[in-house]
Design a protein around this motif. Structure first.
Motif, PDB file in Angstrom:
ATOM      1  N   GLY A 126       0.846  -1.193   0.000  1.00 26.28           N
ATOM      2  CA  GLY A 126       0.000   0.000   0.000  1.00 26.28           C
ATOM      3  C   GLY A 126       0.875   1.234   0.000  1.00 26.28           C
ATOM      4  N   PRO A 127       0.281   2.416  -0.122  1.00 23.83           N
ATOM      5  CA  PRO A 127       1.065   3.651  -0.112  1.00 23.83           C
ATOM      6  C   PRO A 127       1.814   3.812   1.214  1.00 23.83           C
ATOM      7  N   TYR A 187      -1.419  -1.815  -6.593  1.00 20.61           N
ATOM      8  CA  TYR A 187      -0.905  -2.766  -5.582  1.00 20.61           C
ATOM      9  C   TYR A 187      -1.611  -4.130  -5.598  1.00 20.61           C
ATOM     10  N   PHE A 233      -5.072   2.849  -6.345  1.00 19.57           N
ATOM     11  CA  PHE A 233      -4.243   2.026  -5.442  1.00 19.57           C
ATOM     12  C   PHE A 233      -4.397   0.546  -5.787  1.00 19.57           C
ATOM     13  N   HIS A 280      -8.688   5.383  -4.567  1.00 17.23           N
ATOM     14  CA  HIS A 280      -8.682   3.994  -4.075  1.00 17.23           C
ATOM     15  C   HIS A 280      -8.583   3.020  -5.244  1.00 17.23           C
ATOM     16  N   VAL A 328      -5.087  -4.112  -0.366  1.00 18.46           N
ATOM     17  CA  VAL A 328      -4.251  -2.909  -0.218  1.00 18.46           C
ATOM     18  C   VAL A 328      -4.366  -2.376   1.208  1.00 18.46           C
TER      19      VAL A 328
END
Ligand code: HEM
Length: 525
Positions: free
Chosen positions: A43-44, A74, A70, A67, A78
């Motif tokens: 994740g970030p 990923y 993301f 979202h 996530v």
């Protein structure tokens, strides 16, 4: 004396040093544990350290797209916060949202519970305690099943009459531009008022949100959306006696409307019983045929439902059932207006209906209202509503649950007890592996393709109404309203969209659209 002072200063310095060291060690331990716990979930970077990051994303009003980005980057699982994980693959729906109890709602939902002096008042939607949820939901659940809600159709037709009279007078007769995004919302509120307590709020007659209800809900969402991501901050900023004194929570306005309606009805019923001479203030023989009448009857007949239940049931109808339905109405209408071949197909289905008649008891101006029993059988209209429901769910943040003591494996990833896990309907509904490479675009035809099993799989992969034990109670009613108003508009009016690009969307957990600007003409018989 000076020696004593020096000793005291030295001791104080040592104690402060120890406190600082212990605090720093605890904080470090917490940080390591936080990082460690979900270290295997990508994740970030910022999301690993603080929930403030995801709260900030909601404040951009574009978190649904962020979202989704993301998940594109990923994968299906996530990490969105130190203890929060978002999942995008519909295959995980039965795991995270089972029918059985034991996978409760997370503290995300605390943000929606209006703080009242003397304690908060949970509703069916927000109750996290599973026993309380059962006590609130069981008595009223049957009011929302298909056969019960068909009794609501006259209320919908009555409100359509008011909507169309207003549209005729204000826009057809004058040639002025109508903002249909607003008018659909006025309709959604007034129809819910009619069904819930036999009263319109007056949105339609005034052509405005003159009570500030809708603005109040949006402002409430602007505060609540980010707070769902940081429940601890919500407690400090909003959910305590000091905060309640300093400012009035916007959720209280809707609660006040519900409270007034309940009090008024109780007084009415008591007065009627008195004048009938039986002196029994609890008799509901003459209660109006609306949700509130039923709520009061059910509460007095049920031993397990709390005395304040009619208030939260009424509150639920207003808060959960009006704006949400308006979003789907707008999405359906906007996409029909921007896809003329789909509009023509829907109109052809409607025009071919044998029962397309004026409802004599309600309609004064010769408006035509297709009947629900007919509407529900029309394949292309249903496909368009299904596609609107898929494309723009009204609730666009992950619907969070708390992983139970057993832990859980989701899409091959182990999540330890206490982890918050959820699926964002906006993201799930665009899962390419399920809906196809064109999942981003409006294509109602996808709902008519393949065999029965394929279509069942698609329907089971849409998260717009939630899933499992806490699935939307008002789904059938919401769909009835959407089909009724869209069909009636298409049958009675020619609608020319002025500028398709004027349409805009925003999301603060709740999704809001604007800019369905059009000219209206009545269709000839
Ligand atoms: C198209 C319109 C609607 C949409 C998209 C919608 C969506 C949802 C969603 C996503 C949830 C579950 C949220 C979660 O898991 O956190 C929910 C729950 C709920 N909805 Fe709806 N809703 C709609 C219309 C309605 C209407 C018309 C009513 C009532 C009049 C209603 C009443 C409720 C209630 C009471 C719950 C809580 C159910 C529970 O927790 O057991 N909704 N809705």
């Amino acid at each position: 004396m000076s020696l004593l002072n020096d000793q005291l200063v030295e001791r104080a310095a040592t104690s402060a040093g120890v406190i600082l060291l212990v605090t720093a060690s605890l904080w470090l331990l917490h940080l390591v544990r936080t990082l460690w716990r979900l270290r295997h979930v990508p994740g970030p970077l910022l999301s690993k350290f603080t929930d403030l990051y995801r709260a900030q994303l909601v404040r951009t009003l574009r978190s649904h797209e962020i979202h989704q980005g993301f998940h594109d980057r990923y994968g299906a699982v996530v990490r969105l916060g130190p203890r929060m994980v978002s999942v995008s693959d519909p295959a995980a729906i039965p795991t995270i949202y089972p029918m059985r109890p034991g996978f409760p709602k997370g503290d995300f939902y605390e943000a929606f519970i209006p703080y009242l002096p003397g304690g908060s008042l949970p509703a069916i939607f927000t109750a996290r305690d599973e026993n309380l949820h059962k006590r609130l939901k069981s008595p009223v659940a049957s009011l929302y099943n298909l056969s019960s809600i068909m009794k609501c159709e006259p209320s919908v037709d009555e409100t359509l009459d008011v909507l169309f009279e207003q549209l005729d007078t204000r826009f057809v007769a004058t040639g002025k531009t109508v903002e249909l995004a607003d008018w659909l919302q006025y309709f959604a509120f007034d129809v819910m008022g009619t069904m819930t307590f036999s009263k319109r709020y007056g949105f339609l007659e005034s052509g405005a949100d003159n009570l500030g209800i809708s603005t109040g809900i949006w402002n409430f969402m602007l505060t609540v959306g980010p707070m769902t991501q940081v429940p601890w901050l919500d407690k400090i900023l909003h959910k305590n006696a000091i905060a309640a004194k300093l400012k009035k929570a916007s959720g209280n306005k809707i609660m006040q409307i519900a409270a007034d309606a309940v009090a008024e009805r109780k007084a009415e019923t008591a007065a009627k019983s008195e004048s009938n001479g039986n002196g029994n203030g609890h008799s509901h023989k003459s209660a109006k045929q609306d949700f509130l009448g039923e709520f009061l009857k059910l509460q007095s007949a049920s031993e397990s439902s709390p005395p304040w239940a009619p208030l939260v049931w009424t509150f639920s109808n207003i808060i959960a059932g009006s704006d949400s339905t308006a979003v789907v109405m707008r999405t359906t209408l906007y996409h029909l207006l921007t896809h003329p071949s789909d509009l023509a197909r829907v109109r052809a289905e409607l025009d071919a209906l044998p029962n397309l008649t004026t409802t004599a008891e309600t309609s004064k101006e010769g408006f035509k209202y297709p009947r629900w029993t007919d509407l529900n059988t029309l394949p292309y209209l249903s496909a368009c509503v299904d596609e609107a429901v898929r494309l723009h769910p009204p609730f666009c943040l992950a619907l969070e649950r708390e992983v139970p003591a057993s832990g859980v494996v989701v899409c091959g990833t182990y999540l330890e007890p206490g982890t918050r896990v959820g699926m964002n309907p906006y993201v799930v509904n665009r899962h390419k592996g399920t809906f196809g490479e064109d999942a981003e675009v409006w294509r109602p035809g996808r709902w008519l393709e393949g065999d029965e099993e394929h279509r069942r799989k698609l329907a089971g992969s849409v998260m717009t109404f939630g899933a499992g034990r806490r699935v939307c109670l008002g789904k059938a009613l919401g769909v009835l309203e959407v089909k009724k108003v869209v069909a009636a508009l298409v049958v009675n009016y020619e609608i020319d969209l002025i500028d398709p690009k004027a349409y805009t969307v925003e999301n603060s957990y709740f999704f809001r659209q604007k800019g369905i600007l059009a000219k209206l003409r009545r269709r000839q018989a």
